[in-house]
Design a protein around this motif. Structure first.
Motif, PDB file in Angstrom:
ATOM      1  N   UNK A 150       0.870  -1.218  -0.079  1.00  0.00           N
ATOM      2  CA  UNK A 150      -0.080   0.058  -0.118  1.00  0.00           C
ATOM      3  C   UNK A 150       0.963   1.213  -0.125  1.00  0.00           C
ATOM      4  N   UNK A 151       1.785   1.478  -1.056  1.00  0.00           N
ATOM      5  CA  UNK A 151       2.830   2.495  -1.106  1.00  0.00           C
ATOM      6  C   UNK A 151       2.747   2.728  -2.466  1.00  0.00           C
ATOM      7  N   UNK A 152       2.876   3.972  -2.737  1.00  0.00           N
ATOM      8  CA  UNK A 152       3.181   4.714  -4.219  1.00  0.00           C
ATOM      9  C   UNK A 152       4.562   4.707  -4.379  1.00  0.00           C
ATOM     10  N   UNK A 153       5.095   4.139  -5.482  1.00  0.00           N
ATOM     11  CA  UNK A 153       6.695   4.103  -5.631  1.00  0.00           C
ATOM     12  C   UNK A 153       6.929   4.857  -7.084  1.00  0.00           C
ATOM     13  N   UNK A 154       7.787   5.620  -7.071  1.00  0.00           N
ATOM     14  CA  UNK A 154       8.222   6.402  -8.225  1.00  0.00           C
ATOM     15  C   UNK A 154       8.460   5.637  -9.367  1.00  0.00           C
ATOM     16  N   UNK A 155       8.458   5.794 -10.649  1.00  0.00           N
ATOM     17  CA  UNK A 155       8.702   5.116 -11.884  1.00  0.00           C
ATOM     18  C   UNK A 155      10.246   5.044 -11.845  1.00  0.00           C
ATOM     19  N   UNK A 156      10.907   6.092 -11.470  1.00  0.00           N
ATOM     20  CA  UNK A 156      12.420   5.670 -11.562  1.00  0.00           C
ATOM     21  C   UNK A 156      12.948   4.547 -10.700  1.00  0.00           C
ATOM     22  N   UNK A 157      12.346   4.028  -9.851  1.00  0.00           N
ATOM     23  CA  UNK A 157      12.838   3.010  -8.770  1.00  0.00           C
ATOM     24  C   UNK A 157      12.727   1.608 -10.082  1.00  0.00           C
ATOM     25  N   UNK A 158      11.858   1.606 -10.910  1.00  0.00           N
ATOM     26  CA  UNK A 158      11.800   0.694 -12.096  1.00  0.00           C
ATOM     27  C   UNK A 158      13.130   0.383 -12.452  1.00  0.00           C
ATOM     28  N   UNK A 159      13.842   1.727 -12.835  1.00  0.00           N
ATOM     29  CA  UNK A 159      15.043   1.649 -13.785  1.00  0.00           C
ATOM     30  C   UNK A 159      16.203   0.781 -12.850  1.00  0.00           C
ATOM     31  N   UNK A 160      16.048   1.032 -11.636  1.00  0.00           N
ATOM     32  CA  UNK A 160      17.114   0.449 -10.523  1.00  0.00           C
ATOM     33  C   UNK A 160      16.946  -1.069 -10.552  1.00  0.00           C
ATOM     34  N   UNK A 161      15.548  -1.246 -10.539  1.00  0.00           N
ATOM     35  CA  UNK A 161      15.253  -2.768 -10.383  1.00  0.00           C
ATOM     36  C   UNK A 161      15.549  -3.446 -11.977  1.00  0.00           C
ATOM     37  N   UNK A 162      15.380  -2.598 -12.908  1.00  0.00           N
ATOM     38  CA  UNK A 162      15.570  -3.471 -14.308  1.00  0.00           C
ATOM     39  C   UNK A 162      17.135  -3.685 -14.504  1.00  0.00           C
ATOM     40  N   UNK A 163      18.054  -2.639 -13.915  1.00  0.00           N
ATOM     41  CA  UNK A 163      19.533  -2.929 -13.990  1.00  0.00           C
ATOM     42  C   UNK A 163      19.787  -4.373 -12.961  1.00  0.00           C
ATOM     43  N   UNK A 164      19.150  -4.639 -11.984  1.00  0.00           N
ATOM     44  CA  UNK A 164      19.409  -5.952 -11.125  1.00  0.00           C
ATOM     45  C   UNK A 164      18.813  -7.008 -12.125  1.00  0.00           C
TER      46      UNK A 164
END
Length: 280
Positions: free
Chosen positions: A149-163
């Protein structure tokens, strides 16, 4: 009769940590954690969606620390995300990535809960270089938002994509970041020298970014490339070749390796293409 699994800790309705024949295992199956309590028994012949074991003692200790320091729901959804990624890519879950990604997400959630802004300076490069990984990362973000139940900014998807990329290539995460950083730095040099702004959504930019990525890989691995047109390129595109040498110098400083003239020749062609796209 095969030994049963003994529940150590339920993370959510679909993920539990259990001990089986002296080894701790992460079990994933829809509904397996519903109403589960420590000490509950799970039949040995259960058809799990995934069973994951962290065998390395040091890595296992790091995982235990993450479990101890974070909400069970967060650890559980991280396990479901890792299961989703592994299923989508067809790649087995590397122990180091398993812990690293979970730790990264836990720290991200901590920052968001403390109103710490998350910015990713390489989002455009990641969108261009790793579109498939980014699509999986965005799915992971949806799973996190729903579970926590937390709003997460789209920029975070970029970091996960690198993982995710590091899982697929078995590269260290630092290499993925380096590709994006060098690509961004190269374009900034070109833009500053020419006084232009390159459309990072354009096909020409996508080609440029892809070329930089593979050029970096060749330079790191010492794989030479032939360019029989080099003399003609240097003579015909003098200004672009000058820029290519500036970019090459930056790459040498970042990679601690020489950039061959053949690579500069191909880089020249991509710079020339970027210039022509703006003129047309």
């Amino acid at each position: 009769m095969p030994a049963e699994y003994a529940v150590i800790k339920p993370f959510n309705n679909n993920v539990v940590l259990a001990k089986h024949q002296g080894t701790e295992k992460i079990l994933i199956k829809k509904g397996i954690g519903f109403s589960a309590k420590p000490g509950d028994r799970i039949p040995a012949d259960t058809d799990f969606e995934r069973v994951f074991v962290i065998e390395n003692p040091e890595t296992s200790q790091r995982f235990k620390q993450i479990v101890a320091e974070n909400d069970a729901r967060l650890v559980g959804v991280c396990e479901e995300i890792l299961h989703m990624i592994s299923s989508a890519t067809g790649e087995p879950l590397d122990e180091e990535l398993h812990v690293r990604l979970t730790d990264h997400i836990a720290f991200t959630v901590f920052r968001l809960q403390n109103n710490d802004q998350i910015e990713n300076p390489f989002m455009i490069e990641i969108e261009t270089l790793y579109p498939q990984e980014l699509a999986l990362a965005k799915e992971a973000i949806k799973m996190l938002e729903k579970a926590l139940n937390l709003q997460i900014p789209e920029d975070e998807a970029g970091f996960i994509a690198l993982h995710i990329h590091s899982l697929k290539t078995r590269d260290k995460l630092s290499n993925s970041v380096k590709y994006a950083y060098i690509c961004n730095s190269a374009l900034e040099i070109i833009e500053d020298e020419l006084g232009i702004a390159v459309d990072r959504k354009s096909l020409d930019y996508a080609r440029f970014a892809s070329h930089i990525r593979y050029a970096v890989e060749r330079i790191i691995k010492g794989n030479p490339i032939k360019n029989e047109l080099l003399p003609a390129i240097k003579k015909t595109y003098k200004d672009s070749y000058r820029l290519a040498k500036l970019v090459g110098k930056m790459m040498e400083e970042e990679l601690y390796a020489e950039v061959p003239q053949e690579e500069l020749g191909y880089l020249t062609l991509h710079i020339e293409r970027l210039k022509n796209a703006l003129d047309n």
